[in-house]
Design a protein around this motif. Structure first.
Motif, PDB file in Angstrom:
ATOM      1  N   ARG A  15      13.816   3.997  -1.270  1.00  0.00           N
ATOM      2  CA  ARG A  15      13.314   5.169  -0.806  1.00  0.00           C
ATOM      3  C   ARG A  15      11.812   5.637  -1.606  1.00  0.00           C
ATOM      4  NH1 ARG A  15      14.149   5.202   3.099  1.00  0.00           N
ATOM      5  NH2 ARG A  15      12.688   6.715   3.354  1.00  0.00           N
ATOM      6  N   ASP A  16      11.646   4.971  -2.676  1.00  0.00           N
ATOM      7  CA  ASP A  16      10.419   5.158  -3.190  1.00  0.00           C
ATOM      8  C   ASP A  16       9.382   4.231  -3.078  1.00  0.00           C
ATOM      9  OD1 ASP A  16      11.715   7.367  -5.025  1.00  0.00           O
ATOM     10  OD2 ASP A  16      12.577   6.238  -6.368  1.00  0.00           O
ATOM     11  N   ILE A  17       9.481   3.431  -2.151  1.00  0.00           N
ATOM     12  CA  ILE A  17       8.428   2.217  -1.839  1.00  0.00           C
ATOM     13  C   ILE A  17       7.031   2.791  -1.377  1.00  0.00           C
ATOM     14  CG2 ILE A  17      10.146   0.572  -2.184  1.00  0.00           C
ATOM     15  CD1 ILE A  17       9.931   0.312   0.897  1.00  0.00           C
ATOM     16  N   VAL A  18       7.150   3.932  -0.727  1.00  0.00           N
ATOM     17  CA  VAL A  18       6.124   4.416  -0.181  1.00  0.00           C
ATOM     18  C   VAL A  18       5.986   5.828  -0.313  1.00  0.00           C
ATOM     19  CG1 VAL A  18       5.872   2.635   1.766  1.00  0.00           C
ATOM     20  CG2 VAL A  18       7.151   4.844   1.994  1.00  0.00           C
ATOM     21  N   ARG A  19       4.686   6.397  -0.456  1.00  0.00           N
ATOM     22  CA  ARG A  19       4.381   7.854  -0.261  1.00  0.00           C
ATOM     23  C   ARG A  19       2.967   8.163   0.101  1.00  0.00           C
ATOM     24  NH1 ARG A  19       1.273   9.564  -4.945  1.00  0.00           N
ATOM     25  NH2 ARG A  19       0.993   8.028  -6.502  1.00  0.00           N
ATOM     26  N   GLU A  82       4.758   0.774  -3.407  1.00  0.00           N
ATOM     27  CA  GLU A  82       5.168   0.180  -4.458  1.00  0.00           C
ATOM     28  C   GLU A  82       5.469  -1.521  -4.076  1.00  0.00           C
ATOM     29  OE1 GLU A  82       4.997   1.209  -7.329  1.00  0.00           O
ATOM     30  OE2 GLU A  82       4.328   3.391  -6.586  1.00  0.00           O
ATOM     31  N   THR A  83       6.372  -1.512  -2.758  1.00  0.00           N
ATOM     32  CA  THR A  83       6.635  -2.667  -2.395  1.00  0.00           C
ATOM     33  C   THR A  83       6.376  -2.759  -0.771  1.00  0.00           C
ATOM     34  OG1 THR A  83       8.972  -2.348  -2.014  1.00  0.00           O
ATOM     35  CG2 THR A  83       8.134  -3.342  -4.367  1.00  0.00           C
ATOM     36  N   VAL A  84       6.491  -3.795  -0.273  1.00  0.00           N
ATOM     37  CA  VAL A  84       6.436  -3.930   1.190  1.00  0.00           C
ATOM     38  C   VAL A  84       7.621  -3.110   1.899  1.00  0.00           C
ATOM     39  CG1 VAL A  84       6.462  -5.382   3.249  1.00  0.00           C
ATOM     40  CG2 VAL A  84       5.232  -5.950   1.377  1.00  0.00           C
ATOM     41  N   PRO A  85       7.290  -2.333   2.804  1.00  0.00           N
ATOM     42  CA  PRO A  85       8.366  -1.714   3.599  1.00  0.00           C
ATOM     43  C   PRO A  85       9.290  -2.581   4.128  1.00  0.00           C
ATOM     44  CG  PRO A  85       6.470  -1.176   4.597  1.00  0.00           C
ATOM     45  CD  PRO A  85       5.998  -1.925   3.503  1.00  0.00           C
ATOM     46  N   ASN A 152      16.596   6.094   8.521  1.00  0.00           N
ATOM     47  CA  ASN A 152      16.486   6.020   7.084  1.00  0.00           C
ATOM     48  C   ASN A 152      15.254   4.975   6.621  1.00  0.00           C
ATOM     49  OD1 ASN A 152      16.863   7.366   4.512  1.00  0.00           O
ATOM     50  ND2 ASN A 152      18.124   5.775   3.763  1.00  0.00           N
ATOM     51  N   ALA A 153      14.050   5.152   7.629  1.00  0.00           N
ATOM     52  CA  ALA A 153      13.205   4.262   7.503  1.00  0.00           C
ATOM     53  C   ALA A 153      12.317   4.452   6.143  1.00  0.00           C
ATOM     54  CB  ALA A 153      12.253   4.206   8.560  1.00  0.00           C
ATOM     55  N   ASP A 154      11.849   3.227   5.742  1.00  0.00           N
ATOM     56  CA  ASP A 154      10.747   3.408   4.626  1.00  0.00           C
ATOM     57  C   ASP A 154       9.139   4.064   5.048  1.00  0.00           C
ATOM     58  OD1 ASP A 154      12.591   2.227   2.797  1.00  0.00           O
ATOM     59  OD2 ASP A 154      12.202   0.264   3.458  1.00  0.00           O
ATOM     60  N   LEU A 155       9.256   3.726   6.329  1.00  0.00           N
ATOM     61  CA  LEU A 155       7.862   4.103   6.959  1.00  0.00           C
ATOM     62  C   LEU A 155       7.951   4.298   8.349  1.00  0.00           C
ATOM     63  CD1 LEU A 155       4.633   4.488   6.353  1.00  0.00           C
ATOM     64  CD2 LEU A 155       4.471   1.992   7.462  1.00  0.00           C
ATOM     65  N   HIS A 156       7.463   5.449   8.838  1.00  0.00           N
ATOM     66  CA  HIS A 156       7.285   5.870  10.085  1.00  0.00           C
ATOM     67  C   HIS A 156       5.971   5.309  10.678  1.00  0.00           C
ATOM     68  CE1 HIS A 156      10.059   8.799   8.919  1.00  0.00           C
ATOM     69  NE2 HIS A 156      10.876   8.145   9.656  1.00  0.00           N
ATOM     70  N   LEU A 157       5.766   4.021  11.549  1.00  0.00           N
ATOM     71  CA  LEU A 157       4.501   3.501  11.983  1.00  0.00           C
ATOM     72  C   LEU A 157       4.149   4.229  13.312  1.00  0.00           C
ATOM     73  CD1 LEU A 157       2.278   1.563  11.434  1.00  0.00           C
ATOM     74  CD2 LEU A 157       3.627  -0.278  12.659  1.00  0.00           C
ATOM     75  N   ILE A 158       3.728   5.381  13.097  1.00  0.00           N
ATOM     76  CA  ILE A 158       3.815   6.468  14.177  1.00  0.00           C
ATOM     77  C   ILE A 158       2.505   7.411  13.972  1.00  0.00           C
ATOM     78  CG2 ILE A 158       4.856   8.348  15.746  1.00  0.00           C
ATOM     79  CD1 ILE A 158       7.420   7.319  14.828  1.00  0.00           C
ATOM     80  N   ASP A 159       1.695   7.570  14.804  1.00  0.00           N
ATOM     81  CA  ASP A 159       0.705   8.639  14.817  1.00  0.00           C
ATOM     82  C   ASP A 159       1.209   9.862  15.024  1.00  0.00           C
ATOM     83  OD1 ASP A 159      -1.244  10.555  15.554  1.00  0.00           O
ATOM     84  OD2 ASP A 159      -2.514   9.011  16.504  1.00  0.00           O
ATOM     85  N   PRO A 160       1.389  10.688  14.199  1.00  0.00           N
ATOM     86  CA  PRO A 160       2.123  12.194  14.414  1.00  0.00           C
ATOM     87  C   PRO A 160       1.726  12.628  15.404  1.00  0.00           C
ATOM     88  CG  PRO A 160       0.908  12.067  12.283  1.00  0.00           C
ATOM     89  CD  PRO A 160       0.782  10.491  12.827  1.00  0.00           C
ATOM     90  N   HIS A 161       0.388  12.757  15.596  1.00  0.00           N
ATOM     91  CA  HIS A 161       0.023  13.607  16.869  1.00  0.00           C
ATOM     92  C   HIS A 161       0.599  13.041  18.033  1.00  0.00           C
ATOM     93  CE1 HIS A 161      -3.229  15.890  15.039  1.00  0.00           C
ATOM     94  NE2 HIS A 161      -3.699  14.952  14.187  1.00  0.00           N
ATOM     95  N   GLY A 162       1.184  11.840  18.084  1.00  0.00           N
ATOM     96  CA  GLY A 162       1.824  11.446  19.272  1.00  0.00           C
ATOM     97  C   GLY A 162       3.194  12.110  19.753  1.00  0.00           C
ATOM     98  N   LEU A 163       3.824  12.759  18.557  1.00  0.00           N
ATOM     99  CA  LEU A 163       4.860  13.374  18.869  1.00  0.00           C
ATOM    100  C   LEU A 163       4.663  14.970  19.028  1.00  0.00           C
ATOM    101  CD1 LEU A 163       6.798  11.943  15.817  1.00  0.00           C
ATOM    102  CD2 LEU A 163       7.243  11.390  18.010  1.00  0.00           C
ATOM    103  N   GLU A 214      -2.057  -5.023   6.226  1.00  0.00           N
ATOM    104  CA  GLU A 214      -2.213  -4.417   4.954  1.00  0.00           C
ATOM    105  C   GLU A 214      -1.019  -3.709   4.331  1.00  0.00           C
ATOM    106  OE1 GLU A 214      -5.294  -1.660   4.549  1.00  0.00           O
ATOM    107  OE2 GLU A 214      -6.861  -3.132   5.774  1.00  0.00           O
ATOM    108  N   MET A 215      -0.152  -3.063   5.394  1.00  0.00           N
ATOM    109  CA  MET A 215       0.945  -2.372   5.330  1.00  0.00           C
ATOM    110  C   MET A 215       2.355  -3.560   4.706  1.00  0.00           C
ATOM    111  SD  MET A 215       1.194   0.277   8.456  1.00  0.00           S
ATOM    112  CE  MET A 215      -0.154   1.097   9.066  1.00  0.00           C
ATOM    113  N   VAL A 216       2.243  -4.526   5.552  1.00  0.00           N
ATOM    114  CA  VAL A 216       3.119  -5.423   5.017  1.00  0.00           C
ATOM    115  C   VAL A 216       2.542  -6.726   4.396  1.00  0.00           C
ATOM    116  CG1 VAL A 216       4.662  -4.748   6.906  1.00  0.00           C
ATOM    117  CG2 VAL A 216       2.882  -6.541   7.454  1.00  0.00           C
ATOM    118  N   GLN A 217       1.563  -6.774   3.895  1.00  0.00           N
ATOM    119  CA  GLN A 217       0.823  -7.437   2.993  1.00  0.00           C
ATOM    120  C   GLN A 217       0.948  -9.000   3.509  1.00  0.00           C
ATOM    121  OE1 GLN A 217      -0.228  -6.771  -0.857  1.00  0.00           O
ATOM    122  NE2 GLN A 217      -0.732  -5.394   0.929  1.00  0.00           N
ATOM    123  N   GLU A 218       0.320  -9.056   4.870  1.00  0.00           N
ATOM    124  CA  GLU A 218       0.342 -10.434   5.360  1.00  0.00           C
ATOM    125  C   GLU A 218      -0.920 -10.773   5.932  1.00  0.00           C
ATOM    126  OE1 GLU A 218       2.380 -12.647   5.941  1.00  0.00           O
ATOM    127  OE2 GLU A 218       4.390 -11.509   5.450  1.00  0.00           O
TER     128      GLU A 218
END
Length: 401
Positions: A15-19, A82-85, A152-163, A214-218
């Motif tokens: 849970r600490d891998i992204v902020r 901190e690491t790849v989600p 319980n995702a590490d990252l929400h790959l979502i434009d919050p304005h979409g919601l 960049e998010m997934v270091q690929e």
């Protein structure tokens, strides 16, 4: 990524891998995580974390010596990793297609609506697939917060304005709750560019794809796929007929046995129209007064006959159809219709599937090829315009051979 007022970061290690931190366009949505020492992020509301802008205008945040890295994307700002989600919750299928392309399809946990994710193209790529059945569908007569806790995702790959702005499903407090209690948001709605509320930067398909890489270091996979794309575009555009010899097209939504059509302007911007623009296909609705999907009314056959486009591109809100299935259902219905059968596009067999609404980079490659061969069959006679095996190897093995 937790509320600084909570008793430090009490999540498991994953849970600490992204902020996230940075000022959001809609204000007050500052993300941060208090460290074990109790110190808060030094970023303050109204400022973004330090980023570097390359010559091409793409913001990148290289990894630090300890492996941590950050990614900056509007409207959210900067998210630190901190690491790849390992568990990622996307919303639209364009971003899922990006993750599949980058070899991270197994990380995908969600989609807003399964029927709008077209996956037939994966069948042509050895070893590439995704199980739609295991994805959490976020839209069920609205969007509940419960699935976000369950994933319980590490990252929400979502434009919050979409919601909030697009679907009107959530308000600011809902976004804050999920960001603080589960994980940050990062993403940008790219499939169209017709929304007044989207008053922040738009990203092209490959600009957004690069951010996901960049998010997934690929980076290696991304560059290899971009190279295939750029070579395909160069090859196709060098062989296109003169603009005056290219047919126009009416891009529309239509049912399986259409009686009415909802226009979706091909001349507009957005990732799901980039392949049409690569081919220089013009908009049949230009100078007709017909607006795009966001502000249009349906057209009947009689109105469509007055415009009488050279070709029709029809989108259908269900799982994808093969060409044969499309011809045996949608096109057969139009040929049997008293007015529809008078359309020159119907008479000349220039009615095609309109492709996905949410088109990712793999969709884009197949769409460029499909429409080049459909619209200009005398020029593009090859079976394939790009190497499937090469692309599949990049995706599955990370090798560019």
């Amino acid at each position: 990524m937790t509320d600084p007022d909570r008793a430090a970061c009490e999540w498991p290690t994953r849970r600490d891998i992204v902020r996230s931190s940075g000022a959001l366009a809609f204000g007050g949505f500052l993300a941060g995580c208090s460290g074990e020492s109790g110190q808060e992020s030094s970023v303050t509301e109204g400022s973004d974390m330090t980023t570097a802008t390359g010559a091409g205008g793409t913001e990148t945040d290289p990894a630090t010596s300890d492996g941590a890295y950050s990614v900056t994307m509007e409207p959210v700002g900067t998210v630190e990793f901190e690491t790849v989600p390992e568990i990622i919750a996307p919303f639209t299928a364009d971003y899922i297609d990006m993750l599949v392309a980058l070899g991270h399809g197994d990380a995908v946990q969600s989609i807003w609506y399964r029927g709008r994710y077209k996956t037939l193209h994966y069948e042509e790529l050895d070893g590439v697939s995704i199980d739609l059945g295991r994805l959490t569908q976020l839209w069920n007569d609205g969007i509940s917060k419960e699935p976000f806790y369950e994933m319980n995702a590490d990252l929400h790959l979502i434009d919050p304005h979409g919601l909030t702005n697009w679907l009107g499903a959530w308000d600011q407090s809902d976004l804050t709750e999920i960001r603080e209690n589960v994980a940050p948001f990062l993403g940008n709605l790219i499939f169209r560019q017709t929304d007044d509320w989207h008053d922040y930067r738009y990203y092209s398909l490959y600009e957004a794809f690069e951010k996901v890489a960049e998010m997934v270091q690929e980076r290696t996979r991304f560059e290899a796929i971009r190279s295939i794309h750029d070579e395909l575009v160069e090859t196709v555009q060098a062989r296109l007929p003169a603009p005056t010899d290219r047919p126009n097209a009416a891009l529309m939504f239509a049912g399986e046995e259409p009686e009415a059509f909802t226009p979706y302007r091909i001349s507009g911007n957005g990732a799901n129209k980039e392949h049409f623009q690569t081919l220089g296909i013009s908009d049949a609705f230009a100078d007709t007064g017909v607006e795009g999907y966001s502000g249009s009314e349906s057209l009947d056959y009689e109105t469509l006959l007055e415009i009488d486009p050279d070709s029709l591109l029809l989108r259908y809100h269900r799982e994808g159809k093969t060409r044969e299935e499309f011809e045996n259902s949608v096109l057969a219905s139009m040929k049997d219709h008293e007015v529809g059968s008078q359309l020159r596009a119907v008479q000349n067999d220039m009615v095609f599937r309109g492709g996905p609404i949410y088109a990712g980079p793999l969709h884009n490659l197949f769409m460029i090829e499909r429409y080049a061969k459909r619209y200009f069959p005398e020029e593009f006679t090859e079976t394939h315009l790009f190497d499937r095996d090469h692309l599949a190897t990049i995706i599955t093995d990370g090798r560019d051979e």
